[in-house]
Design a protein around this motif. Structure first.
Motif, PDB file in Angstrom:
ATOM      1  N   TYR A  47      -5.597 -55.735 -54.815  1.00 19.55           N
ATOM      2  CA  TYR A  47      -5.023 -55.363 -56.114  1.00 19.55           C
ATOM      3  C   TYR A  47      -5.952 -54.395 -56.859  1.00 19.55           C
ATOM      4  O   TYR A  47      -5.499 -53.405 -57.451  1.00 19.55           O
ATOM      5  CB  TYR A  47      -4.787 -56.622 -56.948  1.00 19.55           C
ATOM      6  CG  TYR A  47      -4.240 -56.337 -58.330  1.00 19.55           C
ATOM      7  CD1 TYR A  47      -2.884 -56.003 -58.510  1.00 19.55           C
ATOM      8  CD2 TYR A  47      -5.071 -56.358 -59.425  1.00 19.55           C
ATOM      9  CE1 TYR A  47      -2.408 -55.705 -59.771  1.00 19.55           C
ATOM     10  CE2 TYR A  47      -4.602 -56.059 -60.681  1.00 19.55           C
ATOM     11  CZ  TYR A  47      -3.258 -55.734 -60.858  1.00 19.55           C
ATOM     12  OH  TYR A  47      -2.771 -55.436 -62.096  1.00 19.55           O
ATOM     13  N   GLN A  81      -5.182 -50.615 -58.098  1.00 23.34           N
ATOM     14  CA  GLN A  81      -5.399 -50.105 -59.457  1.00 23.34           C
ATOM     15  C   GLN A  81      -6.265 -48.835 -59.431  1.00 23.34           C
ATOM     16  O   GLN A  81      -6.033 -47.899 -60.188  1.00 23.34           O
ATOM     17  CB  GLN A  81      -6.051 -51.185 -60.305  1.00 23.34           C
ATOM     18  CG  GLN A  81      -5.148 -52.395 -60.539  1.00 23.34           C
ATOM     19  CD  GLN A  81      -3.816 -52.018 -61.204  1.00 23.34           C
ATOM     20  OE1 GLN A  81      -3.795 -51.252 -62.158  1.00 23.34           O
ATOM     21  NE2 GLN A  81      -2.717 -52.534 -60.668  1.00 23.34           N
ATOM     22  N   THR A 106      -5.149 -45.322 -60.651  1.00 18.00           N
ATOM     23  CA  THR A 106      -5.941 -44.587 -61.657  1.00 18.00           C
ATOM     24  C   THR A 106      -6.224 -43.156 -61.190  1.00 18.00           C
ATOM     25  O   THR A 106      -6.108 -42.198 -61.963  1.00 18.00           O
ATOM     26  CB  THR A 106      -7.258 -45.322 -61.906  1.00 18.00           C
ATOM     27  OG1 THR A 106      -6.965 -46.633 -62.431  1.00 18.00           O
ATOM     28  CG2 THR A 106      -8.139 -44.558 -62.879  1.00 18.00           C
TER      29      THR A 106
END
Length: 313
Positions: free
Chosen positions: A81, A85, A89
């Motif tokens: 996870y 992210q 990003t």
């Protein structure tokens, strides 16, 4: 660089799969790997978010390593996870910076367009200024030409006025002299008569009074270069016609020579002897015969030929 990184991650994933007897991946890890491949294929990510992509790559490596060590699914999911992210990003950072770059490029293009428009406006203004300057120069030349023409016309008028004044003055002087010489105006021109008393008796030698008269006539000729004279000799009827013709010839020649000696060009002096022809009075008295013994000088009109004699004068 990205290719090697992707291959390394995929190799790690394959190794984890080959060494494990339990499931070596989770849906979250699979999704993270797919997201990583997508980010790796996006040129904007490498251009605008290389640092963020490196961090994402490291995070995915940690997740793959955890899976290879058969750590708990929770830990693998947590690391997967975190990798997702990081990848997200990197994608957002690349997207944002690309948008900023597009905005900056659009601004640059607008600036260039404004600059081109101003340059075109300046060029147009320059051309208009040059055209106006050329028109002004042409107008100045035309004004100078008109001024020169006006000055030339004024000078011509002044010259004509001076010439007219000189002509009038010369005509007045001529008129006065002709009156003094008792000249008679005829169709052939003015006629000045030198009578027998101005010659020695029966001779062609002129007296001082005759020479004075010729001097005045020579001055008239000098002042009026467009006039000529015809010297005509006459006698009375006394004596033979041959003698009279010869005497009238000698007297006419004497007058012509005297005028030439006073500066009158020879080609302006013509001469004709008539003897006893064309008497101006009957040869019946001494007074009348004296009138017939004469030399007549015909002064031509301005620029005109003297017509042949047709009568007494």
């Amino acid at each position: 660089m990205k290719t090697r990184s992707t291959m390394s991650l995929l190799a790690a994933a394959v190794l984890a799969t080959a060494c494990a007897t339990a499931p070596m991946s989770t849906p979250t890890l699979d999704q993270a790997r797919a997201d990583f491949v997508s980010a790796n294929n996006n040129p904007l990510v490498s251009q605008y978010a290389p640092l963020e992509f490196k961090q994402a790559s490291d995070a995915l490596n940690q997740a793959n390593a955890a899976a290879a060590r058969r750590e708990s699914l929770g830990d693998v999911d947590r690391l997967a996870y975190l990798a997702k992210q990081r990848i997200a990003t990197a994608m957002e950072v690349a997207k944002g910076k690309a948008a900023e770059a597009n905005i900056a490029d659009a601004g640059r293009q607008r600036t260039e367009m404004r600059l081109e428009a101003r340059t075109a406006e300046a060029d147009r203004a320059k051309r208009e200024a040059e055209a106006a300057q050329a028109q002004a120069a042409q107008a100045q030349m035309q004004a100078q030409s008109a001024q020169q023409q006006a000055e030339a016309a004024r000078q011509q008028a002044a010259s004509a006025q001076q010439q007219n004044a000189a002509l009038l003055q010369r005509a007045a002087m001529l008129e006065a002299t002709l009156v003094e010489l008792q000249a008679v105006k005829t169709e052939r021109g003015y006629v000045v008569t030198i009578g027998d008393v101005l010659f020695a008796t029966n001779q062609a030698t002129m007296t001082p009074n005759a020479m004075s008269t010729l001097r005045k006539l020579a001055d008239v000729m000098t002042q009026n270069p467009n006039r000529t004279v015809l010297v005509e000799g006459f006698t009375d009827s006394v004596g033979s016609s041959a003698y009279n013709m010869e005497l009238s010839q000698r007297r006419a020649e004497a007058v012509a020579s005297a005028l030439h000696g006073m500066g009158v060009a020879r080609d302006r002096i013509a001469m004709k002897a008539y003897g006893e022809a064309f008497p101006v009075a009957a040869n019946d008295t001494a007074g009348n015969r004296q009138q017939n013994r004469r030399v007549e000088i015909v002064l031509s009109n301005e620029g005109a030929q003297i017509p042949p004699r047709a009568g007494a004068r």
